[in-house]
Write an enzyme that holds these catalytic residues in place. Structure first.
Site, mmCIF file in Angstrom:
data_model
loop_
_atom_site.group_PDB
_atom_site.id
_atom_site.type_symbol
_atom_site.label_atom_id
_atom_site.label_comp_id
_atom_site.label_asym_id
_atom_site.label_seq_id
_atom_site.Cartn_x
_atom_site.Cartn_y
_atom_site.Cartn_z
ATOM 1 N N GLY A 68 28.431 33.674 -3.255
ATOM 2 C CA GLY A 68 27.003 33.192 -3.571
ATOM 3 C C GLY A 68 25.898 34.054 -2.869
ATOM 4 O O GLY A 68 25.065 34.270 -3.635
ATOM 5 N N THR A 69 26.114 34.458 -1.758
ATOM 6 C CA THR A 69 25.347 35.326 -1.013
ATOM 7 C C THR A 69 25.223 36.667 -1.874
ATOM 8 O O THR A 69 24.100 37.275 -1.967
ATOM 9 C CB THR A 69 25.787 35.800 0.357
ATOM 10 O OG1 THR A 69 25.845 34.654 0.925
ATOM 11 C CG2 THR A 69 24.748 36.917 1.007
ATOM 12 N N ASN A 159 21.036 22.728 -0.005
ATOM 13 C CA ASN A 159 22.187 22.561 0.771
ATOM 14 C C ASN A 159 22.213 21.584 2.047
ATOM 15 O O ASN A 159 23.122 21.075 2.167
ATOM 16 C CB ASN A 159 22.869 24.047 1.165
ATOM 17 C CG ASN A 159 21.678 24.815 1.613
ATOM 18 O OD1 ASN A 159 20.507 25.116 1.044
ATOM 19 N ND2 ASN A 159 21.584 25.196 2.834
ATOM 20 N N GLN A 187 24.928 24.738 -4.483
ATOM 21 C CA GLN A 187 25.452 23.295 -4.421
ATOM 22 C C GLN A 187 25.161 22.280 -5.308
ATOM 23 O O GLN A 187 25.341 21.207 -5.201
ATOM 24 C CB GLN A 187 24.310 22.931 -2.948
ATOM 25 C CG GLN A 187 24.467 23.744 -1.714
ATOM 26 C CD GLN A 187 25.525 23.703 -0.909
ATOM 27 O OE1 GLN A 187 26.566 22.547 -1.206
ATOM 28 N NE2 GLN A 187 25.956 24.261 -0.036
ATOM 29 N N SER A 203 28.953 29.810 -6.256
ATOM 30 C CA SER A 203 29.976 30.083 -4.957
ATOM 31 C C SER A 203 31.435 29.221 -5.189
ATOM 32 O O SER A 203 31.491 27.966 -5.319
ATOM 33 C CB SER A 203 29.508 30.012 -3.842
ATOM 34 O OG SER A 203 30.492 30.338 -2.792
ATOM 35 N N ALA A 204 32.672 29.973 -5.302
ATOM 36 C CA ALA A 204 33.764 29.245 -5.622
ATOM 37 C C ALA A 204 34.107 28.246 -4.358
ATOM 38 O O ALA A 204 34.682 27.115 -4.566
ATOM 39 C CB ALA A 204 35.096 30.146 -5.596
ATOM 40 N N HIS A 205 33.710 28.637 -2.846
ATOM 41 C CA HIS A 205 34.328 27.804 -1.875
ATOM 42 C C HIS A 205 33.401 26.520 -1.640
ATOM 43 O O HIS A 205 33.962 25.687 -0.928
ATOM 44 C CB HIS A 205 34.310 28.597 -0.652
ATOM 45 C CG HIS A 205 32.990 28.870 -0.148
ATOM 46 N ND1 HIS A 205 32.802 28.310 1.277
ATOM 47 C CD2 HIS A 205 32.235 29.722 -0.253
ATOM 48 C CE1 HIS A 205 31.728 28.965 1.414
ATOM 49 N NE2 HIS A 205 31.152 29.709 0.843
ATOM 50 N N THR A 241 37.473 46.927 -8.170
ATOM 51 C CA THR A 241 38.451 46.123 -8.434
ATOM 52 C C THR A 241 38.382 44.586 -8.084
ATOM 53 O O THR A 241 38.111 44.286 -7.173
ATOM 54 C CB THR A 241 39.833 46.571 -7.711
ATOM 55 O OG1 THR A 241 39.963 48.090 -8.104
ATOM 56 C CG2 THR A 241 41.100 45.972 -8.329
ATOM 57 N N CYS A 322 25.216 28.170 10.872
ATOM 58 C CA CYS A 322 24.555 29.621 11.244
ATOM 59 C C CYS A 322 25.736 30.083 11.725
ATOM 60 O O CYS A 322 26.499 29.714 12.249
ATOM 61 C CB CYS A 322 23.558 29.297 12.331
ATOM 62 S SG CYS A 322 22.753 30.576 12.988
HETATM 63 N N1 PLP Z 1 23.116 29.373 -1.742
HETATM 64 C C1 PLP Z 1 23.186 28.083 -1.321
HETATM 65 C C2 PLP Z 1 22.137 27.051 -1.598
HETATM 66 C C3 PLP Z 1 24.367 27.801 -0.230
HETATM 67 O O1 PLP Z 1 24.635 26.519 0.329
HETATM 68 C C4 PLP Z 1 25.287 28.959 0.051
HETATM 69 C C5 PLP Z 1 26.284 28.614 1.351
HETATM 70 O O2 PLP Z 1 26.136 27.989 2.095
HETATM 71 C C6 PLP Z 1 25.102 30.096 -0.467
HETATM 72 C C7 PLP Z 1 24.080 30.370 -1.465
HETATM 73 C C8 PLP Z 1 25.791 31.160 0.115
HETATM 74 O O3 PLP Z 1 27.212 31.212 -0.612
HETATM 75 P P1 PLP Z 1 28.468 31.975 -0.047
HETATM 76 O O4 PLP Z 1 28.861 31.295 1.442
HETATM 77 O O5 PLP Z 1 29.519 31.993 -1.109
HETATM 78 O O6 PLP Z 1 27.985 33.420 0.490
#
Ligand code: PLP
Length: 378
Positions: A68-69, A159, A187, A203-205, A241, A322
């Protein structure tokens, strides 16, 4: 152990684990022409279709990333740079960036950096009301007042509080202003219908897929310049890749995630009220995704509470995780006008696909003991 921290990361679903293991057993680089390469390509394209289904977008708009980041970073830098580069084709550059005050740090940090980097780009914060909802009247006014093309960034669900944001309203304002919309859907995915946007991130996780894989959905025609150049993978939008096992696991998780009910969350919050009627539940009166409860037990600091709960095998979180593992004051609660004492005591319980009523009871038991100890000490 009672794991109630699904917004930090949701455990790997069985289907995702199987898909990851199968992909590890697959030979080949997805860019290779031979049978091994084609097998890897098939896994990726199958996952793309499943993620596209979850996000309700065409598969060709889905770009896999490392999470996600990265997706948030690529969206912000890619949109601003893409609009600038596209000027020969009549694209108008982006001069105004509106970002809600409660976005994830990956959005806030990249928005600040991109503003610093591109001369002529201005960053404005969309304020948030005390109920945790971004203020669309303020956005409407700012969009009306200024000149130049804008990019508006609003997450689908927060989140920390789980509060659902008025993305449809923002989309209407954006359309009327000829602006662009970016939505962090990390989220919200699997918990509610996904909103439409020019850029959408996942984000997958957070949905029971593996960590370290995500997606950026770029609506066809939206300006975008790639940041990561190389072998031209992902239709040139993100070279490198592909993380085939991660992507395969993401696809499997996307296929199996279903919006949950609010039963566990509501039982938990009712239990909290019984234990301590002075409990504050942030965003309680707003529409929230059904899995998140952000609350404060006045007088019990978050760090103390987290340690006590942890000793009882109950895993919660203090607002946002954090990287240092330290409890950090929440910018989300600050934006909602929550005072320092209440914010410093804020805890988040987030439920997910394998949460049970027993987990809720274990958390309530532990909190009840903690509150009783506090009362004796007082
Ligand atoms: N955006 C939101 C709203 C999130 O809660 C998070 C993760 O906590 C992210 C982005 C970042 O995702 P990732 O952990 O896959 O980098």
């Amino acid at each position: 152990m009672s794991y109630l921290d699904h917004n930090a990361t949701s455990p790997l679903r069985d289907g995702a684990r199987t898909a990851v293991e199968r992909a590890f057993a697959t030979l080949g680089n997805a860019s290779s022409i031979h049978a091994g390469g084609r097998a890897a390509r098939a896994l990726i394209e199958d996952a793309r279709a499943k993620v596209a289904m979850l996000a309700d977008v065409p598969p060709q708009d889905v770009v896999f990333t490392s999470g996600g980041t990265e997706a948030n970073a690529l969206a912000l830098w890619g949109a601003v740079a893409g609009a600038l580069e596209g000027r020969q084709k009549g694209e108008q550059r982006i001069t105004r960036l509106f970002v809600s005050a409660i976005e994830h740090s990956s959005v806030l940090a990249n928005a600040a950096a991109v503003t610093e980097r591109f001369a002529g780009l201005r960053l404005e914060t969309i304020p948030v009301r005390s109920n945790g909802v971004a203020d669309m009247e303020a956005l409407a006014e700012s969009l009306r007042e200024g000149k130049g093309r804008a990019l508006v960034v609003l997450m689908a669900a927060n989140n920390e509080t789980g509060v659902i944001q008025p993305v449809a309203q923002a989309a209407k304002l954006v359309e009327d202003a000829g602006a662009l919309l970016m939505v962090d859907g990390v989220q919200a995915a699997g918990k509610m219908a996904m909103p439409k946007a020019d850029y959408l991130t996942l984000s997958a996780h957070k949905i029971g897929g593996p960590q370290g894989v995500g997606a950026l959905v770029i609506k066809s025609g939206a300006p975008y310049a790639p940041l990561i150049l190389g072998g031209g993978q992902e239709r040139g939008a993100r070279a490198g890749t592909e993380n085939t096992p991660g992507i395969a696991g993401f696809g499997a998780a996307a296929e199996s995630c279903q919006p949950g009910t609010a039963v566990l969350r509501d039982r938990f919050e009712a239990g909290l009220q019984q234990i301590a009627h002075e409990v504050i539940i942030f965003g309680a009166k707003s529409d929230r995704v059904t899995n998140t409860s952000n609350f404060s037990l006045p007088g019990i600091g978050a760090e103390t509470a987290l340690m006590a709960l942890d000793l009882d095998g109950v895993m919660l979180s203090s607002g946002a995780a954090c990287s240092s593992g330290k409890v950090k004051r929440s910018h989300v609660l600050a934006a909602m006008g929550v005072d320092d004492a209440a914010a410093g005591a804020a805890l988040r319980a987030s439920f997910g696909w394998n949460s049970t009523a027993a987990d809720v009871e274990a958390a309530l038991d532990s909190i009840s003991k903690l509150v009783a100890r506090k009362r004796v000490a007082a």
